[in-house]
Design an enzyme around this catalytic site. Structure first.
Site, mmCIF file in Angstrom:
data_model
loop_
_atom_site.group_PDB
_atom_site.id
_atom_site.type_symbol
_atom_site.label_atom_id
_atom_site.label_comp_id
_atom_site.label_asym_id
_atom_site.label_seq_id
_atom_site.Cartn_x
_atom_site.Cartn_y
_atom_site.Cartn_z
ATOM 1 N N ASP A 193 -1.136 -1.415 10.497
ATOM 2 C CA ASP A 193 -1.506 -1.477 9.076
ATOM 3 C C ASP A 193 -2.243 -2.764 8.719
ATOM 4 O O ASP A 193 -2.797 -2.873 7.622
ATOM 5 C CB ASP A 193 -0.242 -1.414 8.194
ATOM 6 C CG ASP A 193 0.434 -0.053 8.262
ATOM 7 O OD1 ASP A 193 -0.178 0.896 8.785
ATOM 8 O OD2 ASP A 193 1.585 0.036 7.788
ATOM 9 N N LYS A 201 0.856 -1.206 0.000
ATOM 10 C CA LYS A 201 0.000 0.000 0.000
ATOM 11 C C LYS A 201 0.880 1.239 0.000
ATOM 12 O O LYS A 201 2.069 1.175 0.348
ATOM 13 C CB LYS A 201 -0.915 0.022 1.234
ATOM 14 C CG LYS A 201 -0.196 -0.011 2.602
ATOM 15 C CD LYS A 201 0.292 1.306 3.140
ATOM 16 C CE LYS A 201 0.981 1.179 4.487
ATOM 17 N NZ LYS A 201 1.811 2.305 4.879
HETATM 18 O O1 C5P Z 1 2.484 -0.985 13.839
HETATM 19 P P1 C5P Z 1 3.960 -1.235 13.838
HETATM 20 O O2 C5P Z 1 4.331 -2.558 14.399
HETATM 21 O O3 C5P Z 1 4.595 -0.968 12.523
HETATM 22 O O4 C5P Z 1 4.563 -0.155 14.849
HETATM 23 C C1 C5P Z 1 5.915 -0.110 15.222
HETATM 24 C C2 C5P Z 1 6.074 0.903 16.352
HETATM 25 O O5 C5P Z 1 5.670 2.222 15.922
HETATM 26 C C3 C5P Z 1 5.217 0.647 17.569
HETATM 27 O O6 C5P Z 1 5.846 -0.244 18.447
HETATM 28 C C4 C5P Z 1 5.072 2.047 18.168
HETATM 29 O O7 C5P Z 1 6.250 2.419 18.842
HETATM 30 C C5 C5P Z 1 4.971 2.917 16.937
HETATM 31 N N1 C5P Z 1 3.555 3.132 16.537
HETATM 32 C C6 C5P Z 1 2.779 4.044 17.242
HETATM 33 N N2 C5P Z 1 1.464 4.253 16.885
HETATM 34 C C7 C5P Z 1 0.927 3.586 15.843
HETATM 35 C C8 C5P Z 1 1.706 2.656 15.114
HETATM 36 C C9 C5P Z 1 3.017 2.459 15.490
HETATM 37 O O8 C5P Z 1 3.251 4.672 18.196
HETATM 38 N N3 C5P Z 1 -0.348 3.807 15.496
#
Ligand code: C5P
Length: 299
Positions: free
Chosen positions: A143, A16
């Site tokens: 995501d 995406k």
């Molecule tokens: O969702 P993802 O695993 O890619 O996120 C990695 C890190 O990014 C999370 O551990 C967090 O620290 C941060 N994050 C966040 N808020 C979100 C998505 C990610 O703070 N909505």
């Protein structure tokens, strides 16, 4: 007794881009509330999943030797799924042909996890309904729920669990440009964003779902979408500034960053975008990967 072995056909796991991404603030759980327009693109990894009820609970992934199964979101998805249907002693063997760059903000790992959840659900004859799958998805990453919905475009809110499909156009072309290097970790990007952003998010201009749908239908030259991470990625690499300037000089394109980087995205509604026609210097061109693609209008 003979073992039961089930194997899926090959599944496409699409990437995406985020055409718009605003961060609304930090939630009590430490994650950030987002408001984003997600769009599938015609770039995919190819995945197969095989399950065996052999009592070993073994997990393997062929095709990504650089990322151990325990750290891979496909592995996480598979463990979560088996636990929720009480089949943790079944083994899962997955294969992947990886095309979506890692740490590009293109949702590759999340898309792979969603593909594994959906494929396992199919192999086990649909024991989990969509709401339960979405609940597992958000535990894996922000995501992932978008990819469970299997829609080409959607406004995504909350931590990623609120997904509202948007009817997709069929005339959008994209060129993705990724500076060569380590990529940018999502957690690092959020940390820099927190430092840069005014904590009083109430002054931010925020859109409604209907505004996004309306704007998305306008010529790309009229889009006033944006991504809060545009200011963040320049802190990691100043090459982004030159890329933005190239976008601004080509007024028929919309230029943004996808996710929290490291991809820059040029979007056109007047045909494919050729990197050779953009004003990259010889030096800059050797320091970026470029991917020419289209924005999908069906999943
Ligand atoms: O969702 P993802 O695993 O890619 O996120 C990695 C890190 O990014 C999370 O551990 C967090 O620290 C941060 N994050 C966040 N808020 C979100 C998505 C990610 O703070 N909505």
């Amino acid at each position: 007794m003979a073992l039961s072995v089930k194997e899926s056909p090959l599944r496409y796991s699409y990437a995406k881009v985020n055409l718009h991404l605003k961060i609304r603030g930090v939630r009590p759980d430490g994650f950030h509330d987002l408001f984003s327009l997600f769009h599938l693109i015609d770039l995919h990894d190819d995945i197969t999943v095989q399950t065996i009820d052999d009592g070993n609970g073994y997990l393997s992934i062929e095709g990504m030797p650089f990322l151990p199964a325990t750290q891979n979101l496909m592995g996480r998805a598979s463990r979560l799924f088996l636990r929720s249907i009480n089949r943790e002693t079944d083994s899962v063997h997955m294969t992947i042909i990886k095309r979506i760059p890692l740490k590009g903000g293109l949702g590759g790992g999340s898309s792979n996890a969603a593909t594994v959840l959906l494929t396992l659900n199919e192999l086990y004859d649909y024991p989990l309904n969509t709401d339960v799958l979405l609940d597992l998805a958000v535990q894996i990453g922000s995501d992932v729920p978008f990819f469970i919905h299997k829609c080409p475009a959607a406004v995504v809110e909350g931590r990623g669990e609120i997904v509202r499909p948007v009817p997709a156009r069929d005339d959008l072309h994209a060129l993705i440009v990724i500076p060569v290097g380590e990529g940018i970790s999502t957690a690092d990007a959020f940390a820099v964003l927190d430092r840069l952003q005014n904590k009083d998010i109430s002054i931010k201009r925020l859109y409604e779902y209907s505004t996004v749908c309306h704007m998305y239908r306008q010529p790309v030259t009229q889009w006033s979408f944006s991504n809060d991470f545009k200011d963040v990625v320049v802190v990691f690499d100043e090459v982004y500034q030159s890329i933005y300037e190239i976008g601004e000089a080509n007024r028929h394109l919309y230029t943004t960053v996808s996710g929290s980087g490291s991809s820059c995205v040029f979007v056109s509604d007047s045909g494919p975008i050729e990197i050779n026609r953009l004003d990259f210097t010889e030096e800059e061109r050797t320091h970026v990967i470029n991917i020419k693609t289209i924005l999908l209008n069906k999943a």
